[in-house]
Design a protein around this motif. Structure first.
Motif, short mmCIF file in Angstrom:
data_model
loop_
_atom_site.label_atom_id
_atom_site.label_comp_id
_atom_site.label_asym_id
_atom_site.label_seq_id
_atom_site.Cartn_x
_atom_site.Cartn_y
_atom_site.Cartn_z
N GLY A 176 0.86 -1.18 0.00
CA GLY A 176 0.00 0.00 0.00
C GLY A 176 0.89 1.23 0.00
O GLY A 176 1.86 1.29 0.76
N TYR A 177 0.57 2.19 -0.87
CA TYR A 177 1.41 3.39 -1.00
C TYR A 177 0.55 4.64 -0.97
O TYR A 177 -0.50 4.70 -1.63
N MET A 178 0.99 5.60 -0.20
CA MET A 178 0.35 6.91 -0.20
C MET A 178 1.39 7.95 -0.58
O MET A 178 2.33 8.21 0.20
N PRO A 179 1.28 8.54 -1.77
CA PRO A 179 2.26 9.56 -2.17
C PRO A 179 2.01 10.88 -1.45
O PRO A 179 0.91 11.12 -0.93
N GLU A 180 3.04 11.71 -1.40
CA GLU A 180 2.86 13.03 -0.78
C GLU A 180 1.91 13.89 -1.62
O GLU A 180 1.10 14.65 -1.08
N GLU A 181 1.97 13.75 -2.96
CA GLU A 181 1.09 14.51 -3.83
C GLU A 181 -0.30 13.85 -3.85
O GLU A 181 -0.43 12.65 -3.68
N ARG A 182 -1.35 14.65 -4.06
CA ARG A 182 -2.69 14.10 -4.18
C ARG A 182 -2.75 13.21 -5.42
O ARG A 182 -2.31 13.59 -6.50
N GLY A 183 -3.31 11.99 -5.26
CA GLY A 183 -3.32 11.07 -6.38
C GLY A 183 -4.68 10.50 -6.70
O GLY A 183 -4.76 9.52 -7.44
N LEU A 184 -5.76 11.08 -6.15
CA LEU A 184 -7.10 10.55 -6.39
C LEU A 184 -7.79 11.33 -7.50
O LEU A 184 -7.43 12.48 -7.79
N TYR A 185 -8.80 10.70 -8.11
CA TYR A 185 -9.56 11.37 -9.16
C TYR A 185 -10.51 12.39 -8.52
O TYR A 185 -11.41 12.02 -7.77
N GLN B 25 -6.88 14.08 2.57
CA GLN B 25 -5.74 13.30 3.06
C GLN B 25 -6.19 11.98 3.66
O GLN B 25 -5.59 10.93 3.44
N ARG B 26 -7.30 12.01 4.39
CA ARG B 26 -7.83 10.77 4.97
C ARG B 26 -8.29 9.81 3.86
O ARG B 26 -8.08 8.59 3.95
N ALA B 27 -8.91 10.36 2.81
CA ALA B 27 -9.33 9.53 1.68
C ALA B 27 -8.12 8.90 0.99
O ALA B 27 -8.17 7.75 0.55
N GLN B 28 -7.05 9.67 0.91
CA GLN B 28 -5.82 9.15 0.30
C GLN B 28 -5.26 7.99 1.13
O GLN B 28 -4.77 6.99 0.59
N ALA C 278 -4.78 3.79 0.22
CA ALA C 278 -3.59 2.97 0.42
C ALA C 278 -3.88 1.70 1.21
O ALA C 278 -3.10 0.74 1.16
N LEU C 279 -5.03 1.68 1.91
CA LEU C 279 -5.35 0.57 2.80
C LEU C 279 -6.45 -0.36 2.28
O LEU C 279 -6.62 -1.46 2.81
N VAL C 280 -7.19 0.07 1.27
CA VAL C 280 -8.43 -0.61 0.91
C VAL C 280 -8.22 -2.04 0.41
O VAL C 280 -9.14 -2.87 0.47
N HIS C 281 -7.03 -2.35 -0.05
CA HIS C 281 -6.77 -3.71 -0.56
C HIS C 281 -6.03 -4.58 0.46
O HIS C 281 -5.42 -5.59 0.10
N ASP C 282 -6.07 -4.19 1.74
CA ASP C 282 -5.44 -4.96 2.81
C ASP C 282 -3.97 -5.27 2.50
O ASP C 282 -3.55 -6.44 2.43
N PRO C 283 -3.16 -4.23 2.33
CA PRO C 283 -1.76 -4.46 1.92
C PRO C 283 -0.95 -5.17 2.99
O PRO C 283 -1.23 -5.07 4.19
N GLU C 284 0.09 -5.87 2.53
CA GLU C 284 0.99 -6.59 3.44
C GLU C 284 2.15 -5.72 3.89
O GLU C 284 2.84 -6.05 4.87
N VAL C 285 2.39 -4.62 3.19
CA VAL C 285 3.42 -3.63 3.55
C VAL C 285 2.84 -2.26 3.25
O VAL C 285 2.16 -2.08 2.25
N LEU C 286 3.12 -1.28 4.12
CA LEU C 286 2.62 0.08 3.92
C LEU C 286 3.78 1.06 3.79
O LEU C 286 4.68 1.08 4.64
N ILE C 287 3.73 1.88 2.74
CA ILE C 287 4.72 2.93 2.50
C ILE C 287 3.94 4.25 2.40
O ILE C 287 3.16 4.43 1.46
N LEU C 288 4.15 5.14 3.34
CA LEU C 288 3.35 6.36 3.42
C LEU C 288 4.26 7.59 3.42
O LEU C 288 5.13 7.72 4.30
N ASP C 289 4.04 8.46 2.46
CA ASP C 289 4.86 9.67 2.33
C ASP C 289 4.08 10.87 2.88
O ASP C 289 3.10 11.30 2.28
N GLU C 290 4.49 11.37 4.02
CA GLU C 290 3.83 12.51 4.70
C GLU C 290 2.34 12.25 4.94
O GLU C 290 1.48 13.04 4.53
N PRO C 291 1.97 11.17 5.62
CA PRO C 291 0.55 10.85 5.80
C PRO C 291 -0.20 11.82 6.71
O PRO C 291 -1.43 11.87 6.67
N PHE C 292 0.51 12.59 7.54
CA PHE C 292 -0.16 13.45 8.50
C PHE C 292 -0.24 14.91 8.05
O PHE C 292 -0.73 15.76 8.79
N SER C 293 0.24 15.19 6.86
CA SER C 293 0.22 16.55 6.34
C SER C 293 -1.21 17.05 6.20
O SER C 293 -2.07 16.39 5.59
#
Length: 294
Positions: A74-83, A136-139, A143-158
């Motif tokens: 699961g990855y959350m980029p620092e930039e907004r990545g949702l439609y 940010q919460r939606a982003q 990153a979590l919706v597919h139940d990832p086995e590893v999480l990589i989060l870039d600035e998740p609290f911004s």
């Protein structure tokens, strides 16, 4: 666990990452901190396969990291990545389906995450209508919706207010409790200090410090003791082997030549009256960060 060994990256003549090595343990929250341009995002993109390293290797549970492994990340980029014009819930369901989930499971995961992140009432709103904090919460949900086995989060609290930070923290703690390795970067050192089990500090593309948070605090703390008395602590200057660093009424910070001298202070304090606090002073993450990157 996720292991990075001697990861190197160059852009022309500029060395961006210099033999970067660290580990993200299973069920551990690893804070990844460094100044702007230190190499955090580049490292994360190499882990995810978005960028190729010029040298080194990455392993997951002892085996070389593969494209199939990365699909379980699961990855959350620092930039907004949702439609922006797509409804929040529909977007999460769509992303879960891309990871191979059936319609019912995808819907169930999306609904549960939105409720858990206090976004249930916003589920049918387009992303662009959400506040920056809710985006940010939606982003994070994405990153979590597919139940990832590893999480990589870039600035998740911004952009999150204190209440939202606590909500996200609890969700991430649930994932680590289930054994998921979590690597997250943040400039908010107070949050990193409160949340992480392990810490990695990077500067100019080099790892300057890494390991369990409490071990790093012990290693980088000066041998100073803080004392707080119900009465005046002025007598502390008279104790042999004691050097007062700071003093204010009943509070003092001091260094001692030996453990015997430190214990002598405690014994004398107990004879003078009530001891409110007596303990070694540990460095904060901000102090450690300044020390290792200067």
């Amino acid at each position: 666990m996720l292991e990075l060994h001697d990861i190197t990256k160059r852009y022309g003549d500029r060395l961006v990452l210099d033999r970067v090595t660290f580990t993200v343990g299973r069920g551990r929250m690893t804070g990844f901190v460094g100044g702007n341009g230190a190499g955090k995002t580049t490292t994360m993109r190499i882990i995810l396969g978005v960028l190729a390293a010029d040298g080194g290797a990455i392993a997951l549970d002892g085996s070389p990291l593969t494209a199939a492994d990365r699909r379980r990340f699961g990855y959350m980029p620092e930039e907004r990545g949702l439609y922006p014009k797509m409804k929040v819930a529909e977007q999460l369901v769509y992303l879960a389906r891309l990871h191979g989930f059936g319609p019912a499971t995808a819907q169930r995961n999306a609904t549960a995450l939105l409720e858990r992140l206090d976004l249930g009432e916003r589920a049918n709103e387009p992303v662009e209508r959400l506040s920056l904090g809710n985006q940010q919460r939606a982003q994070i949900a994405a990153a979590l919706v597919h139940d990832p086995e590893v999480l990589i989060l870039d600035e998740p609290f911004s952009g999150l207010d204190p209440m939202a930070v606590d909500v996200v923290l609890n969700v991430l703690k649930e994932r680590t409790a289930a054994g998921v390795p979590v690597l997250f970067s943040s400039h908010q050192l107070d949050i990193v200090e409160r949340l992480c089990d392990d810490l990695v500090i990077i500067a100019a593309g080099e790892i300057r410090a890494d390991g369990p948070r409490e071990r790093l605090r012990r290693e980088h703390s000066e041998d100073r003791t803080e004392i707080l008395l119900s009465g005046d602590a002025g007598w502390l200057r008279e104790v042999p082997g004691i050097h007062v660093v700071d003093f204010d009424g009943g509070w003092a910070l001091f260094e001692s030549d030996s453990e015997e001298a430190r214990q002598a202070v405690l014994n004398r304090a107990l004879r003078h009256g009530d001891v409110v606090n007596f303990g070694r002073q540990q460095s904060t993450l901000a102090e450690i960060f300044k020390e290792v990157v200067k």
